[in-house]
Write a protein that holds these residues in place. Structure first.
Motif, PDB file in Angstrom:
ATOM      1  N   LYS A 122      46.278  39.760  41.874  1.00 47.10           N
ATOM      2  CA  LYS A 122      45.940  39.132  40.594  1.00 47.10           C
ATOM      3  C   LYS A 122      47.172  38.521  39.931  1.00 47.10           C
ATOM      4  CE  LYS A 122      41.723  41.424  39.289  1.00 47.10           C
ATOM      5  NZ  LYS A 122      40.887  41.603  38.126  1.00 47.10           N
ATOM      6  N   SER A 148      46.988  40.488  32.242  1.00 51.79           N
ATOM      7  CA  SER A 148      45.537  40.466  32.123  1.00 51.79           C
ATOM      8  C   SER A 148      45.028  41.891  32.025  1.00 51.79           C
ATOM      9  CB  SER A 148      44.901  39.761  33.327  1.00 51.79           C
ATOM     10  OG  SER A 148      45.111  40.512  34.510  1.00 51.79           O
ATOM     11  N   GLY A 191      40.971  44.156  31.073  1.00 55.45           N
ATOM     12  CA  GLY A 191      39.607  44.077  30.577  1.00 55.45           C
ATOM     13  C   GLY A 191      38.845  45.332  30.938  1.00 55.45           C
ATOM     14  N   GLN A 205      38.909  47.157  34.444  1.00 57.90           N
ATOM     15  CA  GLN A 205      39.985  46.483  35.167  1.00 57.90           C
ATOM     16  C   GLN A 205      41.310  47.115  34.754  1.00 57.90           C
ATOM     17  OE1 GLN A 205      39.698  43.869  37.428  1.00 57.90           O
ATOM     18  NE2 GLN A 205      37.535  44.382  37.275  1.00 57.90           N
ATOM     19  N   SER A 261      45.178  47.262  33.554  1.00 58.72           N
ATOM     20  CA  SER A 261      46.057  46.451  32.723  1.00 58.72           C
ATOM     21  C   SER A 261      47.190  45.962  33.617  1.00 58.72           C
ATOM     22  CB  SER A 261      46.606  47.318  31.583  1.00 58.72           C
ATOM     23  OG  SER A 261      47.556  46.616  30.831  1.00 58.72           O
TER      24      SER A 261
END
Length: 115
Positions: A20, A56, A58, A61, A63
Motif C-alpha cells: 500500500k 492511510s 480506515g 485497515q 494505520s
C-alpha cells in the motif's frame, strides 16, 4: 478472532502495508523493474514514490505512514505515531523488501540468478 487494535502484525499484514505504501511504484517504474535497478536507482525511485510524508488508514485497515527520507514505512493496527514508533521498514530493509516483492534484479550483483 483477536481485536484488530491489539492484534500484532502478521508477515502478511506487513507485506500488505508495504504494498500500500509503495502502490504507485510498480506502474510508474515498470520498465526499470523489468530491466533491473541498482540500489542507488531503487533508493531514488522509492524516495520519489513515498514522497515527503503520507499515510492511510480506515475501518478494518491498519494505520500506515511513510516518508521518502530514510525510506521509512510504519504500520500498526493502532494509530501510527511516526515520531515515537519504530518503522517496519527503513533504509536497506525497504530496498530489500522492494526487491523481494516486485522481483527486481540488481544489475550490480555478479551472482548468477538460479531461476
Amino acid at each position: 478472532m483477536a481485536d484488530p487494535v491489539t492484534r500484532p502484525l502478521s508477515e502478511a499484514d506487513k507485506e500488505m502495508i508495504f504494498r500500500k505504501a509503495t502502490s504507485g511504484f510498480p506502474l510508474r517504474f515498470k520498465e526499470e523493474i523489468e530491466n533491473g535497478m541498482s540500489d542507488a536507482d531503487l533508493k531514488t525511485a522509492l524516495e520519489s514514490v513515498l514522497g515527503i510524508f503520507g499515510g492511510s488508514g480506515g475501518p478494518d485497515q491498519p494505520s500506515i505512514a511513510f516518508a521518502g527520507t530514510g525510506l521509512r514505512i510504519w504500520g500498526s493496527w493502532k494509530t501510527v505515531n511516526s515520531v515515537r514508533d519504530k518503522p517496519l521498514f527503513a533504509g536497506k530493509r525497504t530496498i530489500a523488501m522492494a526487491r523481494q516483492i516486485y522481483a527486481i534484479a540488481d544489475p550490480d550483483d555478479a551472482q548468477m540468478r538460479l531461476y
